[in-house]
Design a protein around this motif. Structure first.
Motif, PDB file in Angstrom:
ATOM      1  N   PRO A 177       6.846  -0.258   5.227  1.00 42.66           N
ATOM      2  CA  PRO A 177       5.564  -0.465   4.540  1.00 42.66           C
ATOM      3  C   PRO A 177       4.389  -0.616   5.499  1.00 42.66           C
ATOM      4  O   PRO A 177       3.269  -0.199   5.182  1.00 42.66           O
ATOM      5  CB  PRO A 177       5.792  -1.746   3.731  1.00 42.66           C
ATOM      6  N   ASP A 185       0.869   1.466   5.685  1.00 42.92           N
ATOM      7  CA  ASP A 185      -0.446   0.809   5.712  1.00 42.92           C
ATOM      8  C   ASP A 185      -1.297   1.325   6.869  1.00 42.92           C
ATOM      9  O   ASP A 185      -2.511   1.540   6.720  1.00 42.92           O
ATOM     10  CB  ASP A 185      -0.281  -0.707   5.843  1.00 42.92           C
ATOM     11  N   LYS A 195       3.726   3.400  -1.138  1.00 42.25           N
ATOM     12  CA  LYS A 195       2.362   2.894  -0.983  1.00 42.25           C
ATOM     13  C   LYS A 195       1.353   4.027  -0.818  1.00 42.25           C
ATOM     14  O   LYS A 195       0.178   3.882  -1.175  1.00 42.25           O
ATOM     15  CB  LYS A 195       2.275   1.975   0.238  1.00 42.25           C
TER      16      LYS A 195
END
Length: 230
Positions: free
Chosen positions: A135, A139, A168
């Motif tokens: 993750p 980001d 994401k």
């Protein structure tokens, strides 16, 4: 008498083996304290680099903390040829270490490290592709996408989002399906297919049914086929 002599020989042999083992261990420890940076610079350019990794980290190879620190030092060395710095960035990505991930983030956000050089930024972005499903890697890519205006680096960001494969990135990738750039649009479709998140399905279906460009249309159809295969 013979038995006593034999015991003494055995004891002497054991002591000798202990001494030799201690000496070898000390030598290894001494070597570990002195990583030859000049040799490292030479070795990272070798096509057979991975066979040389044990020299810098034993069985751990590229995951060795001291090697990670040394590679970071090469990237930070502004006097070093940029080709060596780029190879170090690539190897940091291959290490998949958290420390390397944090440093790659610094490269992309710090102009004193990347010098706004497309080659350095492209390689830093591509190196993030090693951090599958991470993750934080997603980001970092999303943050980089907000400010990057170089078309080649932008395309690399989109492609790497697919390689990382973290959901994401899906809302951003959906948002650029109407981008004016063919390369960005095509790469976004491919990345969404690689991630495989159901949020993308209706958007890809719309492109497959209504897109005029045959290459874009075909890539959307291929992406939908990947979805159907699960």
């Amino acid at each position: 008498m013979f038995l006593n002599a034999y015991k003494k020989v055995i004891q002497a042999t054991i002591l000798l083996l202990f001494f030799v083992t201690t000496l070898i261990a000390s030598a290894k420890e001494l070597y570990a304290d002195e990583l030859n940076i000049d040799k490292l610079i030479t070795d990272i350019q070798d096509n057979d680099w991975h066979s040389r990794l044990p020299l810098y980290g034993g069985a751990e190879g590229i995951k060795n903390d001291r090697l990670t620190d040394a590679l970071i030092g090469l990237v930070e060395n502004k006097m070093l040829n940029w080709r060596f710095r780029i190879r170090a960035i690539q190897l940091l990505g291959e290490s998949r270490k958290e420390k390397a991930l944090n440093f790659i983030e610094r490269i992309l956000s710090d102009p004193f490290l990347n010098h706004d050089c497309p080659a350095i930024k492209w390689n830093a972005v591509t190196a993030l592709g090693n951090f599958t499903k991470d993750p934080k890697a997603a980001d970092i890519l999303l943050d980089a996408s907000k400010f990057e205006d170089n078309p080649v680096v932008r395309e690399a960001i989109v492609k790497t989002m697919g390689r990382v494969g973290n959901s994401k990135a899906v809302p951003f990738l959906i948002s650029i399906l109407n981008d004016k750039s063919f390369a960005i649009k095509f790469s976004a479709i491919t990345a969404l297919a690689e991630i495989g998140d159901s949020q993308a399905f209706p958007h890809l279906k719309n492109i497959a049914e209504n897109e005029n460009d045959p290459l874009i249309k075909n890539e959307a159809i291929t992406a939908l086929e990947r979805f159907s295969k699960g």
